[in-house]
Design a protein around this motif. Structure first.
Motif, short mmCIF file in Angstrom:
data_model
loop_
_atom_site.label_atom_id
_atom_site.label_comp_id
_atom_site.label_asym_id
_atom_site.label_seq_id
_atom_site.Cartn_x
_atom_site.Cartn_y
_atom_site.Cartn_z
N HIS A 192 -19.53 7.92 9.71
CA HIS A 192 -19.10 8.33 8.36
C HIS A 192 -17.60 8.68 8.40
N VAL A 193 -17.20 9.42 9.41
CA VAL A 193 -15.80 9.80 9.57
C VAL A 193 -14.95 8.56 9.88
N LEU A 194 -15.44 7.71 10.78
CA LEU A 194 -14.69 6.50 11.16
C LEU A 194 -14.51 5.55 9.98
N SER A 195 -15.52 5.41 9.15
CA SER A 195 -15.41 4.52 7.98
C SER A 195 -14.29 4.99 7.06
N ALA A 196 -14.24 6.30 6.84
CA ALA A 196 -13.17 6.86 6.01
C ALA A 196 -11.81 6.64 6.67
N GLU A 197 -11.76 6.78 8.00
CA GLU A 197 -10.51 6.57 8.74
C GLU A 197 -10.05 5.12 8.64
N LEU A 198 -10.97 4.18 8.78
CA LEU A 198 -10.62 2.76 8.66
C LEU A 198 -10.10 2.45 7.26
N ASP A 199 -10.74 3.00 6.24
CA ASP A 199 -10.27 2.80 4.86
C ASP A 199 -8.87 3.38 4.67
N ARG A 200 -8.63 4.57 5.22
CA ARG A 200 -7.32 5.22 5.09
C ARG A 200 -6.25 4.39 5.81
N LEU A 201 -6.57 3.91 7.01
CA LEU A 201 -5.61 3.10 7.75
C LEU A 201 -5.26 1.82 6.99
N SER A 202 -6.24 1.18 6.39
CA SER A 202 -5.97 -0.04 5.60
C SER A 202 -5.07 0.27 4.41
N ARG A 203 -5.34 1.38 3.74
CA ARG A 203 -4.48 1.78 2.61
C ARG A 203 -3.05 2.04 3.09
N ASP A 204 -2.93 2.73 4.23
CA ASP A 204 -1.61 3.05 4.76
C ASP A 204 -0.87 1.78 5.19
N ILE A 205 -1.58 0.83 5.77
CA ILE A 205 -0.96 -0.45 6.15
C ILE A 205 -0.47 -1.17 4.90
N ARG A 206 -1.28 -1.19 3.87
CA ARG A 206 -0.90 -1.84 2.61
C ARG A 206 0.38 -1.19 2.05
N THR A 207 0.43 0.13 2.04
CA THR A 207 1.59 0.86 1.53
C THR A 207 2.83 0.58 2.37
N ALA A 208 2.67 0.65 3.69
CA ALA A 208 3.81 0.39 4.59
C ALA A 208 4.30 -1.06 4.46
N ALA A 209 3.38 -2.00 4.33
CA ALA A 209 3.76 -3.41 4.19
C ALA A 209 4.48 -3.64 2.86
N ARG A 210 3.99 -3.03 1.80
CA ARG A 210 4.66 -3.17 0.50
C ARG A 210 6.08 -2.62 0.56
N LYS A 211 6.24 -1.51 1.26
CA LYS A 211 7.58 -0.92 1.41
C LYS A 211 8.45 -1.83 2.28
N ARG A 212 7.89 -2.27 3.39
CA ARG A 212 8.65 -3.08 4.35
C ARG A 212 9.07 -4.43 3.76
N TYR A 213 8.18 -5.05 2.99
CA TYR A 213 8.43 -6.41 2.49
C TYR A 213 8.71 -6.48 0.99
N ALA A 214 9.10 -5.38 0.41
CA ALA A 214 9.39 -5.34 -1.04
C ALA A 214 10.45 -6.37 -1.43
N THR A 241 -4.09 1.36 13.78
CA THR A 241 -3.04 2.36 14.01
C THR A 241 -1.83 1.70 14.63
N ASN A 242 -2.05 0.80 15.58
CA ASN A 242 -0.93 0.08 16.21
C ASN A 242 -0.20 -0.80 15.19
N ARG A 243 -0.95 -1.46 14.32
CA ARG A 243 -0.31 -2.28 13.27
C ARG A 243 0.52 -1.41 12.33
N LEU A 244 -0.05 -0.29 11.95
CA LEU A 244 0.66 0.63 11.06
C LEU A 244 1.92 1.15 11.71
#
Length: 170
Positions: free
Chosen positions: A71-93, A159-162
């Motif tokens: 349950h905790v890991l699922s939430a963590e994976l979702d958070r990491l995906s959101r953070d990757i999306r945010t970082a990628a949008r910033k990086r590649y704007a 985490t490494n991708r982020l």
């Protein structure tokens, strides 16, 4: 001579749960094992106090804790995906100037990658206990342990991708 009465399976289970886990399941404390849906079972165990999880694990190892941790890991994976999306949008704007669909495609591919990975994990983990010759009764708990282990590895990968995205945008 005293007559010894037989105790049926459900009654015996209720007695054992009362003795070893600290009480029978009530309306306020549902029987998580009886919850059919994996996500609902994970959420059910996540609500249990650690003392109750520990007692459950002493009686039947890998029956309660893996669900709580997933349950905790699922939430963590979702958070990491959101953070990757945010970082990628910033990086590649800046890419949007020449390719307006770039960030939308990136987001779509990230979603597809996440879903494909989860499908792979779930299929592998359903198969693994059967390849090991485990009984159906043991398979669900072993499947959840497998899901937990693969999800832990996925969390490290994300985490490494982020981290790489964040470092390249600094």
């Amino acid at each position: 001579m005293r007559k010894i009465s037989r105790v049926s399976g459900p009654t015996l289970a209720l007695v054992l749960m009362t003795v070893f886990v600290g009480g029978a399941a009530t309306a306020a404390e549902p029987d998580c094992i009886a919850t059919g849906d994996t996500e609902a079972r994970e959420a059910c165990y996540a609500k249990m106090p650690d003392t109750q999880i520990a007692a459950c694990e002493r009686v039947r190892p890998n029956t309660c804790l893996p669900y709580k941790e997933m349950h905790v890991l699922s939430a963590e994976l979702d958070r990491l995906s959101r953070d990757i999306r945010t970082a990628a949008r910033k990086r590649y704007a800046a890419y949007s100037a020449e390719d307006s669909a770039y960030l939308d495609d990136l987001s779509e591919y990230l979603d597809a990658s996440d879903q494909t990975w989860r499908d792979y994990r779930d299929a592998e983990c359903r198969l693994d206990p059967f390849l090991q010759g485990m009984s159906r009764n043991e398979a669900a708990s072993l499947e959840e342990v497998c899901r937990m282990e693969l999800s832990q590895s996925r969390a490290v990968e994300l985490t490494n991708r982020l981290d790489a995205l964040r470092q390249s945008s600094d």
